[in-house]
Design a protein around this motif. Sequence first.
Motif, PDB file in Angstrom:
ATOM      1  N   GLN B  37       0.839  -1.194   0.000  1.00 14.84           N
ATOM      2  CA  GLN B  37       0.000   0.000   0.000  1.00 14.84           C
ATOM      3  C   GLN B  37       0.875   1.246   0.000  1.00 14.84           C
ATOM      4  N   ALA B  38       0.868   1.962  -1.119  1.00 12.79           N
ATOM      5  CA  ALA B  38       1.566   3.229  -1.214  1.00 12.79           C
ATOM      6  C   ALA B  38       0.711   4.303  -0.555  1.00 12.79           C
ATOM      7  N   LEU B  39       1.358   5.372  -0.142  1.00 16.43           N
ATOM      8  CA  LEU B  39       0.668   6.459   0.544  1.00 16.43           C
ATOM      9  C   LEU B  39      -0.434   7.030  -0.337  1.00 16.43           C
ATOM     10  N   GLY B  40      -1.628   7.093   0.199  1.00 17.15           N
ATOM     11  CA  GLY B  40      -2.736   7.689  -0.533  1.00 17.15           C
ATOM     12  C   GLY B  40      -3.443   6.753  -1.489  1.00 17.15           C
ATOM     13  N   GLN B  41      -3.100   5.473  -1.436  1.00 15.62           N
ATOM     14  CA  GLN B  41      -3.704   4.522  -2.369  1.00 15.62           C
ATOM     15  C   GLN B  41      -4.237   3.297  -1.636  1.00 15.62           C
ATOM     16  N   GLY B  42      -5.019   2.523  -2.345  1.00 23.77           N
ATOM     17  CA  GLY B  42      -5.506   1.278  -1.798  1.00 23.77           C
ATOM     18  C   GLY B  42      -4.446   0.198  -1.883  1.00 23.77           C
ATOM     19  N   PRO B  43      -4.591  -0.856  -1.098  1.00 25.87           N
ATOM     20  CA  PRO B  43      -3.632  -1.965  -1.164  1.00 25.87           C
ATOM     21  C   PRO B  43      -3.614  -2.603  -2.552  1.00 25.87           C
ATOM     22  N   GLU B  44      -2.434  -3.032  -2.969  1.00 28.60           N
ATOM     23  CA  GLU B  44      -2.287  -3.733  -4.245  1.00 28.60           C
ATOM     24  C   GLU B  44      -1.689  -5.113  -3.995  1.00 28.60           C
ATOM     25  N   PHE B  45      -2.285  -6.093  -4.635  1.00 27.83           N
ATOM     26  CA  PHE B  45      -1.904  -7.489  -4.453  1.00 27.83           C
ATOM     27  C   PHE B  45      -0.467  -7.747  -4.887  1.00 27.83           C
ATOM     28  N   LEU B  46       0.242  -8.515  -4.054  1.00 31.19           N
ATOM     29  CA  LEU B  46       1.589  -8.954  -4.408  1.00 31.19           C
ATOM     30  C   LEU B  46       1.626 -10.447  -4.700  1.00 31.19           C
ATOM     31  N   THR B  47       1.201 -11.267  -3.714  1.00 33.14           N
ATOM     32  CA  THR B  47       1.331 -12.697  -3.859  1.00 33.14           C
ATOM     33  C   THR B  47       0.374 -13.427  -2.923  1.00 33.14           C
ATOM     34  N   TYR B  48       0.132 -14.725  -3.217  1.00 36.59           N
ATOM     35  CA  TYR B  48      -0.860 -15.511  -2.496  1.00 36.59           C
ATOM     36  C   TYR B  48      -0.345 -16.915  -2.263  1.00 36.59           C
ATOM     37  N   PHE B  49      -0.550 -17.415  -1.050  1.00 33.52           N
ATOM     38  CA  PHE B  49      -0.187 -18.781  -0.681  1.00 33.52           C
ATOM     39  C   PHE B  49      -1.435 -19.549  -0.261  1.00 33.52           C
ATOM     40  N   GLN B  50      -1.447 -20.822  -0.626  1.00 28.39           N
ATOM     41  CA  GLN B  50      -2.410 -21.748  -0.062  1.00 28.39           C
ATOM     42  C   GLN B  50      -1.565 -22.804   0.639  1.00 28.39           C
ATOM     43  N   LEU B  55       0.676 -19.869  -4.989  1.00 32.50           N
ATOM     44  CA  LEU B  55      -0.152 -20.099  -6.157  1.00 32.50           C
ATOM     45  C   LEU B  55      -0.212 -18.918  -7.110  1.00 32.50           C
ATOM     46  N   ASP B  56       0.103 -17.735  -6.622  1.00 33.99           N
ATOM     47  CA  ASP B  56       0.024 -16.554  -7.475  1.00 33.99           C
ATOM     48  C   ASP B  56       1.064 -15.557  -6.984  1.00 33.99           C
ATOM     49  N   LYS B  57       1.983 -15.213  -7.839  1.00 32.81           N
ATOM     50  CA  LYS B  57       2.964 -14.182  -7.499  1.00 32.81           C
ATOM     51  C   LYS B  57       3.009 -13.116  -8.572  1.00 32.81           C
ATOM     52  N   SER B  58       1.882 -12.964  -9.247  1.00 37.69           N
ATOM     53  CA  SER B  58       1.805 -12.047 -10.379  1.00 37.69           C
ATOM     54  C   SER B  58       1.973 -10.588  -9.998  1.00 37.69           C
ATOM     55  N   GLY B  59       1.741 -10.246  -8.728  1.00 33.49           N
ATOM     56  CA  GLY B  59       1.829  -8.860  -8.307  1.00 33.49           C
ATOM     57  C   GLY B  59       3.209  -8.436  -7.824  1.00 33.49           C
ATOM     58  N   LEU B  60       4.124  -9.346  -7.690  1.00 38.22           N
ATOM     59  CA  LEU B  60       5.466  -8.972  -7.233  1.00 38.22           C
ATOM     60  C   LEU B  60       6.094  -8.059  -8.284  1.00 38.22           C
TER      61      LEU B  60
END
Lengths: 112, 116
Positions: B37-50, B55-60
């Motif tokens: 989450q950058a200042l003044g913005q909403g959170p942005e996805f980085l990665t996901y684990f199950q 399973l998803d690291k498309s946001g890195l």
Amino acid sequence: GESVGLHLPTLSVQEGDNSIINCAYSNSASDYFIWYKQESGKGPQFIIDIRSNMDKRQGQRVTVLLNKTVKHLSLQIAATQPGDSAVYFCAENMEGNEKLTFGTGTRLTIIP
Amino acid sequence: GAGVSQSPRYKVAKRGQDVALRCDPISGHVSLFWYQQALGQGPEFLTYFQNEAQLDKSGLPSDRFFAERPEGSVSTLKIQRTQQEDSAVYLCASSLLRTGFTDTQYFGPGTRLTVL
């Protein structure tokens, strides 16, 4: 504390009045929507959610409305209190894809 | 019960240093997420684990970012050779995983990273 959102849309509401926060979501395939509240220096706190098979859901003092036709989501807070002051984010999720996509956020300020 | 915890809460790094951010999810939660989450913005996805599977690291944003969850519980987000643009709040979230059901993600307080 840390300020979350210096240039966000803002809404000021008198204490005790009702507030409505709006959100336009981006993906017509999204089927799950959530409202989060974020206070300064804290992580997002879950408020209420709604799935795409519903158009309204109520919680304690909060109501979420979903209009899929125009891809619009709103959060209504009844009888606002000073503790409601925060930044509010809508988030969307598409079935089969676990990640959330967040909107810009709205800063709500309750005037005593 | 205990929520998601993150440590450290604040981290200051000199440009070029490596940092490691820790997340302890809610006990029993299968899914774990990292957001930036950058200042003044909403959170942005980085990665996901199950569990332990990423399973998803498309946001890195680059190969300097690496996340792991070796035993399916605690997770670490590592940033190598930090740059000023990495300055942000890093949020961790966890959720149950129920078949055919998108579960609520519960967030930790975040780690505020400042790169000088």
